[in-house]
Scaffold this motif. Structure first.
Motif, mmCIF file in Angstrom:
data_model
loop_
_atom_site.group_PDB
_atom_site.id
_atom_site.type_symbol
_atom_site.label_atom_id
_atom_site.label_comp_id
_atom_site.label_asym_id
_atom_site.label_seq_id
_atom_site.Cartn_x
_atom_site.Cartn_y
_atom_site.Cartn_z
ATOM 1 N N GLU A 146 0.120 -9.278 -9.895
ATOM 2 C CA GLU A 146 1.171 -9.900 -9.086
ATOM 3 C C GLU A 146 0.657 -10.135 -7.671
ATOM 4 O O GLU A 146 -0.367 -9.597 -7.261
ATOM 5 C CB GLU A 146 2.406 -8.997 -9.052
ATOM 6 N N ASP A 147 1.376 -10.935 -6.905
ATOM 7 C CA ASP A 147 0.959 -11.228 -5.540
ATOM 8 C C ASP A 147 0.944 -9.965 -4.694
ATOM 9 O O ASP A 147 1.722 -9.035 -4.916
ATOM 10 C CB ASP A 147 1.912 -12.249 -4.907
ATOM 11 N N MET A 148 0.049 -9.956 -3.699
ATOM 12 C CA MET A 148 -0.106 -8.779 -2.860
ATOM 13 C C MET A 148 1.165 -8.403 -2.110
ATOM 14 O O MET A 148 1.319 -7.257 -1.680
ATOM 15 C CB MET A 148 -1.251 -8.986 -1.868
ATOM 16 N N ALA A 149 2.107 -9.330 -1.969
ATOM 17 C CA ALA A 149 3.392 -9.007 -1.349
ATOM 18 C C ALA A 149 4.186 -8.009 -2.182
ATOM 19 O O ALA A 149 5.172 -7.438 -1.703
ATOM 20 C CB ALA A 149 4.212 -10.281 -1.128
ATOM 21 N N ARG A 150 3.752 -7.775 -3.403
ATOM 22 C CA ARG A 150 4.431 -6.793 -4.254
ATOM 23 C C ARG A 150 4.248 -5.358 -3.756
ATOM 24 O O ARG A 150 4.782 -4.423 -4.373
ATOM 25 C CB ARG A 150 3.915 -6.903 -5.684
ATOM 26 N N VAL A 151 3.537 -5.170 -2.681
ATOM 27 C CA VAL A 151 3.529 -3.830 -2.081
ATOM 28 C C VAL A 151 4.943 -3.430 -1.691
ATOM 29 O O VAL A 151 5.269 -2.238 -1.642
ATOM 30 C CB VAL A 151 2.581 -3.747 -0.863
ATOM 31 N N LEU A 152 5.812 -4.426 -1.435
ATOM 32 C CA LEU A 152 7.220 -4.120 -1.165
ATOM 33 C C LEU A 152 7.855 -3.485 -2.399
ATOM 34 O O LEU A 152 8.602 -2.506 -2.288
ATOM 35 C CB LEU A 152 7.969 -5.395 -0.767
#
Length: 283
Positions: free
Chosen positions: A265-271
């Motif tokens: 998944e996109d790195m923004a998935r750290v959220l």
């Protein structure tokens, strides 16, 4: 110019296509590719690229890059130049520059897949001044800016430093969103504030949908890729006895995201990874 291109994945494919559109003759190789992209002639093996006077690799890791350079390019002419554009770390680039039969420089890129498609990515080049001038017109067909950072390996060091900042920024945005939510704010409205605040780096602007609507925004840079790059950055830091506490914390969160099945998944998935951490603590 006759150019060989190894690695026609999400980033490499549009880059090779731009070279062909610029008038270069491009030979490509990627075992996972079913058909040739526009203007690129697919070759049956990596070794078949050795007939080109210049080759480029945009391969997923150091092992495949090492094998291509040391084995696939074993039968090239003595004036052959190879450009490592994948992120493999400065130590490997310098090892290849010392051990390979061909001249090796590095030019990793910064930017997303959509930026590669628009030829708006940036490249950081580790090469001698003469090698940089030789390769710069080729790089300019694929990238919007080309920065000469020093000798071979310097481009990779610059890329790792950039991605260390990027990983920290990504985690910072995720934490800010959680704080805003805890304070009762609408996240879409808050993101407008964030985008136009002192913290509003370009990354904050173009990652809005990735953070707020991850299921439909698509994947620009997967968690697994930024995790790999940050691991290389931390290896470099340890080799020089540096303490990078923010990078170490960001890596732990990326690790948690991979463990949660979010690696592609996109790195923004750290959220999402942070939300899962909060959920586990509330049980």
């Amino acid at each position: 110019m006759l150019i060989g291109f190894a690695g026609l994945g999400r980033m490499g494919l549009p880059m090779a296509t731009h070279l062909a559109r610029a008038g270069h003759t491009v030979l490509g190789h990627d075992p996972g590719l079913g058909r040739a992209p526009e203007g690129v002639t697919l070759m049956p093996s990596a070794a078949a690229l050795a007939e080109a006077q210049l080759t480029i690799s945009m391969l997923p890791n150091g092992a495949t890059t090492r094998d291509f350079v040391l084995t696939g390019l074993a039968d090239t002419a003595t004036d052959h130049l190879h450009v490592v554009m994948g992120t493999v770390g400065p130590a490997l680039v310098r090892q290849l520059a010392a051990d390979a039969r061909v001249d090796v420089i590095d030019a990793p890129v910064s930017g997303s897949v959509s930026m590669a498609e628009a030829a708006s990515i940036t490249t950081m080049v580790g090469a001698s001044p003469e090698q940089f001038e030789r390769v710069r017109p080729v790089l300019a067909a694929m990238t919007a800016a080309q920065y000469h950072c020093g000798t071979a390996g310097s481009g990779s060091a610059a890329k790792l430093a950039v991605n260390a900042v990027l990983a920290a920024l990504s985690q910072g945005v995720a934490e800010g969103l959680l704080l805003a939510e805890a304070g009762g704010l609408d996240l879409r409205s808050f993101y407008g504030v964030l985008r136009n605040s002192a913290a509003g780096a370009p990354y904050v602007g173009y990652k809005e949908e990735a953070f707020l609507a991850p299921d439909t925004a698509g994947v620009a840079a997967p968690v697994s890729l930024i995790r790999k790059d940050l691991a290389l950055a931390l290896d470099l830091a340890r080799a020089h006895r540096l303490s990078l506490p923010v990078s170490e914390t960001a890596f732990e969160l990326l690790d948690a995201a991979v463990d949660a099945g979010l690696g592609q998944e996109d790195m923004a998935r750290v959220l999402t990874a942070l939300r899962l951490r909060v959920g586990s603590r509330s049980v």
